[in-house]
Design a protein around this motif. Structure first.
Motif, PDB file in Angstrom:
ATOM      1  N   TRP A 155       0.495 -14.021 -11.863  1.00 25.53           N
ATOM      2  CA  TRP A 155       0.929 -13.315 -10.651  1.00 25.53           C
ATOM      3  C   TRP A 155       1.018 -11.819 -10.892  1.00 25.53           C
ATOM      4  O   TRP A 155       1.376 -11.378 -11.996  1.00 25.53           O
ATOM      5  CB  TRP A 155       2.297 -13.819 -10.199  1.00 25.53           C
ATOM      6  CG  TRP A 155       2.269 -15.196  -9.633  1.00 25.53           C
ATOM      7  CD1 TRP A 155       2.340 -16.363 -10.323  1.00 25.53           C
ATOM      8  CD2 TRP A 155       2.155 -15.545  -8.250  1.00 25.53           C
ATOM      9  NE1 TRP A 155       2.272 -17.429  -9.458  1.00 25.53           N
ATOM     10  CE2 TRP A 155       2.165 -16.957  -8.173  1.00 25.53           C
ATOM     11  CE3 TRP A 155       2.043 -14.820  -7.063  1.00 25.53           C
ATOM     12  CZ2 TRP A 155       2.065 -17.644  -6.963  1.00 25.53           C
ATOM     13  CZ3 TRP A 155       1.955 -15.503  -5.860  1.00 25.53           C
ATOM     14  CH2 TRP A 155       1.965 -16.905  -5.809  1.00 25.53           C
ATOM     15  N   GLY A 156       0.710 -11.064  -9.854  1.00 23.27           N
ATOM     16  CA  GLY A 156       0.908  -9.636  -9.900  1.00 23.27           C
ATOM     17  C   GLY A 156       2.351  -9.287  -9.586  1.00 23.27           C
ATOM     18  O   GLY A 156       3.156 -10.151  -9.238  1.00 23.27           O
ATOM     19  N   GLN A 157       2.655  -8.010  -9.677  1.00 27.03           N
ATOM     20  CA  GLN A 157       4.040  -7.554  -9.494  1.00 27.03           C
ATOM     21  C   GLN A 157       4.392  -7.354  -8.028  1.00 27.03           C
ATOM     22  O   GLN A 157       5.560  -7.211  -7.695  1.00 27.03           O
ATOM     23  CB  GLN A 157       4.251  -6.241 -10.261  1.00 27.03           C
ATOM     24  CG  GLN A 157       3.714  -4.983  -9.575  1.00 27.03           C
ATOM     25  CD  GLN A 157       2.208  -4.833  -9.646  1.00 27.03           C
ATOM     26  OE1 GLN A 157       1.502  -5.660 -10.242  1.00 27.03           O
ATOM     27  NE2 GLN A 157       1.688  -3.761  -9.064  1.00 27.03           N
ATOM     28  N   GLY A 158       3.396  -7.343  -7.186  1.00 34.03           N
ATOM     29  CA  GLY A 158       3.628  -7.160  -5.755  1.00 34.03           C
ATOM     30  C   GLY A 158       3.411  -5.721  -5.323  1.00 34.03           C
ATOM     31  O   GLY A 158       3.685  -4.784  -6.072  1.00 34.03           O
ATOM     32  N   THR A 159       2.904  -5.577  -4.130  1.00 33.37           N
ATOM     33  CA  THR A 159       2.714  -4.247  -3.542  1.00 33.37           C
ATOM     34  C   THR A 159       3.168  -4.300  -2.087  1.00 33.37           C
ATOM     35  O   THR A 159       2.864  -5.245  -1.363  1.00 33.37           O
ATOM     36  CB  THR A 159       1.244  -3.788  -3.655  1.00 33.37           C
ATOM     37  OG1 THR A 159       1.122  -2.439  -3.190  1.00 33.37           O
ATOM     38  CG2 THR A 159       0.297  -4.674  -2.865  1.00 33.37           C
ATOM     39  N   LEU A 160       3.910  -3.281  -1.677  1.00 32.15           N
ATOM     40  CA  LEU A 160       4.530  -3.283  -0.355  1.00 32.15           C
ATOM     41  C   LEU A 160       3.565  -2.749   0.695  1.00 32.15           C
ATOM     42  O   LEU A 160       2.965  -1.678   0.525  1.00 32.15           O
ATOM     43  CB  LEU A 160       5.798  -2.440  -0.363  1.00 32.15           C
ATOM     44  CG  LEU A 160       6.532  -2.288   0.965  1.00 32.15           C
ATOM     45  CD1 LEU A 160       7.020  -3.656   1.471  1.00 32.15           C
ATOM     46  CD2 LEU A 160       7.710  -1.318   0.818  1.00 32.15           C
ATOM     47  N   VAL A 161       3.439  -3.488   1.765  1.00 36.88           N
ATOM     48  CA  VAL A 161       2.682  -3.062   2.941  1.00 36.88           C
ATOM     49  C   VAL A 161       3.650  -2.954   4.110  1.00 36.88           C
ATOM     50  O   VAL A 161       4.347  -3.919   4.433  1.00 36.88           O
ATOM     51  CB  VAL A 161       1.561  -4.061   3.270  1.00 36.88           C
ATOM     52  CG1 VAL A 161       0.911  -3.717   4.611  1.00 36.88           C
ATOM     53  CG2 VAL A 161       0.523  -4.083   2.155  1.00 36.88           C
ATOM     54  N   THR A 162       3.691  -1.777   4.709  1.00 41.35           N
ATOM     55  CA  THR A 162       4.577  -1.544   5.844  1.00 41.35           C
ATOM     56  C   THR A 162       3.743  -1.117   7.048  1.00 41.35           C
ATOM     57  O   THR A 162       2.997  -0.144   6.974  1.00 41.35           O
ATOM     58  CB  THR A 162       5.612  -0.450   5.531  1.00 41.35           C
ATOM     59  OG1 THR A 162       6.356  -0.825   4.373  1.00 41.35           O
ATOM     60  CG2 THR A 162       6.558  -0.257   6.703  1.00 41.35           C
ATOM     61  N   VAL A 163       3.869  -1.859   8.126  1.00 39.20           N
ATOM     62  CA  VAL A 163       3.127  -1.555   9.353  1.00 39.20           C
ATOM     63  C   VAL A 163       4.141  -1.171  10.421  1.00 39.20           C
ATOM     64  O   VAL A 163       4.924  -2.004  10.881  1.00 39.20           O
ATOM     65  CB  VAL A 163       2.288  -2.746   9.811  1.00 39.20           C
ATOM     66  CG1 VAL A 163       1.434  -2.351  11.032  1.00 39.20           C
ATOM     67  CG2 VAL A 163       1.409  -3.251   8.682  1.00 39.20           C
ATOM     68  N   SER A 164       4.121   0.090  10.787  1.00 42.45           N
ATOM     69  CA  SER A 164       5.125   0.589  11.719  1.00 42.45           C
ATOM     70  C   SER A 164       4.620   1.838  12.410  1.00 42.45           C
ATOM     71  O   SER A 164       3.867   2.623  11.831  1.00 42.45           O
ATOM     72  CB  SER A 164       6.424   0.904  10.977  1.00 42.45           C
ATOM     73  OG  SER A 164       7.362   1.506  11.845  1.00 42.45           O
ATOM     74  N   SER A 165       5.048   2.000  13.646  1.00 36.51           N
ATOM     75  CA  SER A 165       4.681   3.211  14.370  1.00 36.51           C
ATOM     76  C   SER A 165       5.761   4.265  14.226  1.00 36.51           C
ATOM     77  O   SER A 165       5.630   5.376  14.723  1.00 36.51           O
ATOM     78  CB  SER A 165       4.450   2.886  15.850  1.00 36.51           C
ATOM     79  OG  SER A 165       5.593   2.265  16.407  1.00 36.51           O
TER      80      SER A 165
END
Length: 121
Positions: A111-121
């Protein structure tokens, strides 16, 4: 040991695109399936997309037609192209690979460490 390093996360407006990458390194004899999972705040981790060693793909219903999973076996890398992103896509994205480290060893899930994706206006 096997390490998975992810990149490409960030903040984007609704309708935008991002491309996640995940590269494996270390003791690798063979990689079977590759995949991406995500976990939103307060929710369980869920499968986003998966690709087998033969290139067969499957996607969560919520991302079909918007996300594409691609693997580059020459680079031990998997990508997740995400288009038309929606606020509900906001999550930490994790890559995973079924890796066999040696010819006589059993495969295991890295597993990878994770990466944050934020979708917001």
């Amino acid at each position: 040991q096997v390490q998975l390093v992810e990149s490409g996360g960030g903040a984007v407006q609704p309708g935008g695109s991002l491309r996640l990458s995940c590269a494996a390194s270390g003791s690798i004899f063979r990689i079977y399936s590759m995949g991406w999972y995500r976990q939103a705040p307060g929710k369980q981790r869920e499968l986003v997309a998966r690709i087998t060693s033969r290139g067969t793909t499957n996607y969560a219903d919520s991302v079909k037609g918007r996300f594409t999973i691609i693997r580059d076996n020459s680079k031990n890398t998997v990508y997740l192209q995400m288009n038309n992103l929606k606020p509900e896509d906001t999550a930490v994205y994790y890559c995973t690979m079924a890796v066999q480290s040696g010819q006589t060893t059993s495969a295991f899930d890295a597993w990878g460490q994770g990466t944050l994706v934020t979708v917001s206006s």
